[in-house]
Structures are given as structure tokens and as C-alpha cells.
Design a protein around this motif. Sequence first.
Motif: not given
Length: 277
Positions: A249-264
Motif C-alpha cells: 500500500l505504501k509503495g502504491y501511494r508513492l507510485y501515485k504521488r510520483s506519477g502526479k509529480s511527473r504530470g505536473m
Amino acid sequence: MWQVLVSGVVVFPGLFFAFRKVLPSVFSRWTDADVVLVSERLISSIHAIMATVAGVIVVSSCSRNVITDRHWLATYFVIWYGVPYMSYDIFAMYLSHYYRFRVKGREDYQEHSLRTVSSFVQKEFPLVLHHIALLTLLFPFTMFLRNDQGDYFIGCLFLTEISTPFVSLGKILIQLGKQDCWLHKVNGIMVLLSFFMCRIVLFPFMYWAYGAHYGLPLYAVPLHVSLAANLGNLCILSPQVYWFVLLCLKGYRLYKRSGKSRGMLQAEPLSDHTKEE
């Protein structure tokens, strides 16, 4: 034997004390909570490496006959370093909990009390229970209940520590503010792989190895081994599954956060270019 036992009792608290003295001089901006946490993680890694080496030696030496082959490390590593480490680590985890909340300014954490101990046990109950289970189940089983058999499986249990250095490195990188670097991402993958293979898959593998020795299919092995062995494995395995789910779950949250950062980051140049036009 008692001399080595004493060395185990002294080594881990001694290293903990040494790291608490050295780290503040290297990282002057670290709080007491930072120092205690990293000290605890470093010693956990040292113990994990020792246990892994012992496990490899025992497993490789006892692989011909997984029931009757013997190696002295299967018993004496538990006495010399396993029991002292688990006892020390409960105290170290409590100190890490205490200083973490003390740094946050909690008034009830200005000094040690039954309330701070109770709060620690409630917050870290799975970890505390895991340590107590190892002390109350694995130690008596290793010493008195297995009739000098099964060193191979004790060595396998030592190998569960393979994932600990990766978990510790992840926490240390976060303390250093390096959670966005490539090393932290690669280490996260290694945490999941090593944890899954050596703390979860390892248990059905041990049942398979036992069944292979007696010519039993995997599903029949739990009915062939003792109730105490099944319960002991279940007590050790259950928190591992819980922690693995948390890691995923922690890895999934970090992956989503990383994806949002790349999108920004990708959107910002487009926005600037539009303004210039």
C-alpha cells in the motif's frame, strides 16, 4: 558459551550507544528522534546480516537430510545473538517511539512513564507481539522441543532477515531526505521482492521441503507435523503478511504521488509555452 552470550548482550546495546554518540557529530541538524531511529536501523541491519550468514551456513550444511542433519549455529546463534537482539530491540523501538513524540512537543512525553510505555505497546503492537512470540516460541522450540532435529528449518528462519537491511536503508534514506532519488526507488523494489520471498514464500517452501523428505504432497504436510510447529509458523507468518500488505500500500501511494509529480512537471512547460504565444 556464557562468554559468547554476554558478548551478544553487550554488542547490540554497545553499538546502539556508540551510534547515538557518533551520529550527532556527523549530522548536526538531526534531532534525538532521528539519531535514535537511524541507530536502531543500523543495528537491525547488522543483526540481519549476521543472521543471514548463519542461515546460509546452516541451510547449506543440512540440505542432504533436512530432518536429522545438524549444525551448531542452529542452536547457538539463537542463544548468543538471537535472544539478546530481540530483547534489546524491544527497548530500542520504545526509545525511537518515545523520542519521536517528544520531538513533536507532546507534554506527556517529557519523561518516561507507564503511559509512554503503554502508548508504545498499543501503537507498535504487531511488532512487539512478533518479538515476544520469537522469544517465547522460537527459543524454547530451538532449545528443548525439537529433539535435536530440524536444524535446516531453523536456518531457513534465519533467512527471513534478508529483507531487513533493505527496509532499514529505506528508512535511513527518508531521514536523509533522499526519498526521491533512484536508490530509494530501487531499494523499494528490493524491499518488496526480498520480503515476499524470504518472509512469506519461505514458509510454504519449508513445508514443501519437509514433504519432499517424507514423500508427502504439500497439502498433507500440516497434518503430518506437530500442532506446536504449525502454530509457531502461523504466529511468525501472520504479522509478515500484514506488514507486506502495508508495504504494498505504501509503495502504491508513492507510485501515485510520483506519477502526479511527473504530470505536473510535464504540464508546466506547456503552460509556459502557451503564455509566451
